[in-house]
Motif scaffolding. Sequence first.
Motif, mmCIF file in Angstrom:
data_model
loop_
_atom_site.group_PDB
_atom_site.id
_atom_site.type_symbol
_atom_site.label_atom_id
_atom_site.label_comp_id
_atom_site.label_asym_id
_atom_site.label_seq_id
_atom_site.Cartn_x
_atom_site.Cartn_y
_atom_site.Cartn_z
ATOM 1 N N TYR A 239 0.821 -1.207 0.000
ATOM 2 C CA TYR A 239 0.000 0.000 0.000
ATOM 3 C C TYR A 239 0.862 1.267 0.000
ATOM 4 C CZ TYR A 239 -3.769 -3.264 0.760
ATOM 5 O OH TYR A 239 -4.653 -4.301 0.626
ATOM 6 N N ALA A 240 2.040 1.205 0.586
ATOM 7 C CA ALA A 240 2.956 2.348 0.544
ATOM 8 C C ALA A 240 3.407 2.610 -0.894
ATOM 9 C CB ALA A 240 4.164 2.107 1.445
ATOM 10 N N VAL A 241 3.666 1.539 -1.649
ATOM 11 C CA VAL A 241 4.029 1.690 -3.066
ATOM 12 C C VAL A 241 2.854 2.304 -3.820
ATOM 13 C CG1 VAL A 241 4.590 0.471 -5.205
ATOM 14 C CG2 VAL A 241 5.718 -0.187 -3.076
ATOM 15 N N GLN A 242 1.655 1.805 -3.589
ATOM 16 C CA GLN A 242 0.481 2.347 -4.270
ATOM 17 C C GLN A 242 0.279 3.825 -3.942
ATOM 18 O OE1 GLN A 242 -2.787 -0.296 -3.222
ATOM 19 N NE2 GLN A 242 -2.633 -1.226 -5.256
ATOM 20 N N ASP A 243 0.400 4.175 -2.670
ATOM 21 C CA ASP A 243 0.228 5.579 -2.266
ATOM 22 C C ASP A 243 1.265 6.471 -2.938
ATOM 23 O OD1 ASP A 243 -1.897 4.855 -0.651
ATOM 24 O OD2 ASP A 243 -0.728 4.898 1.209
ATOM 25 N N LYS B 189 3.065 9.605 -9.558
ATOM 26 C CA LYS B 189 2.766 9.156 -10.927
ATOM 27 C C LYS B 189 4.008 8.670 -11.667
ATOM 28 C CE LYS B 189 -1.525 11.022 -10.887
ATOM 29 N NZ LYS B 189 -1.896 10.943 -9.518
ATOM 30 N N ASP B 190 5.011 8.210 -10.910
ATOM 31 C CA ASP B 190 6.267 7.751 -11.513
ATOM 32 C C ASP B 190 6.929 6.769 -10.548
ATOM 33 O OD1 ASP B 190 8.759 7.386 -12.670
ATOM 34 O OD2 ASP B 190 9.205 9.519 -12.863
ATOM 35 N N TRP B 191 6.973 5.500 -10.938
ATOM 36 C CA TRP B 191 7.502 4.465 -10.040
ATOM 37 C C TRP B 191 8.963 4.711 -9.691
ATOM 38 C CZ3 TRP B 191 11.585 1.412 -11.420
ATOM 39 C CH2 TRP B 191 11.918 1.377 -12.764
ATOM 40 N N ARG B 192 9.672 5.428 -10.542
ATOM 41 C CA ARG B 192 11.088 5.697 -10.267
ATOM 42 C C ARG B 192 11.269 6.575 -9.036
ATOM 43 N NH1 ARG B 192 12.139 7.619 -16.292
ATOM 44 N NH2 ARG B 192 10.174 8.572 -15.699
ATOM 45 N N LYS B 193 10.265 7.343 -8.703
ATOM 46 C CA LYS B 193 10.326 8.193 -7.512
ATOM 47 C C LYS B 193 9.896 7.439 -6.251
ATOM 48 C CE LYS B 193 9.636 12.425 -10.095
ATOM 49 N NZ LYS B 193 8.791 13.597 -10.337
ATOM 50 N N CYS B 194 9.580 6.163 -6.409
ATOM 51 C CA CYS B 194 9.080 5.355 -5.290
ATOM 52 C C CYS B 194 10.028 4.197 -4.986
ATOM 53 C CB CYS B 194 7.689 4.825 -5.636
ATOM 54 S SG CYS B 194 6.486 6.127 -5.966
#
Length: 70
Positions: free
Chosen positions: A35-39, A45-50
């Motif tokens: 859920y932290a990844v989803q949030d 709006k960019d998985w690279r920032k997560c």
Amino acid sequence: MATDQSSGKNDIEEEEEEDPVDRLLSKSGCAKYHYAVQDCMVEHKDWRKCQKEVTAFRECISQQQNQKKT
């Protein structure tokens, strides 16, 4: 005009059933990381920032898989 009462019942039953993915995540103990990844994805709006969240989730899943092997 006849209405189909059974379709409403099926909708309610489907809402009450737990999503298989949610069930697996809960069982693994890694749901909070998922859920932290989803949030993060919603926010940026960019998985690279997560990457911090993705790495934590990956490590949790890896630990769970290793525990199953032993």
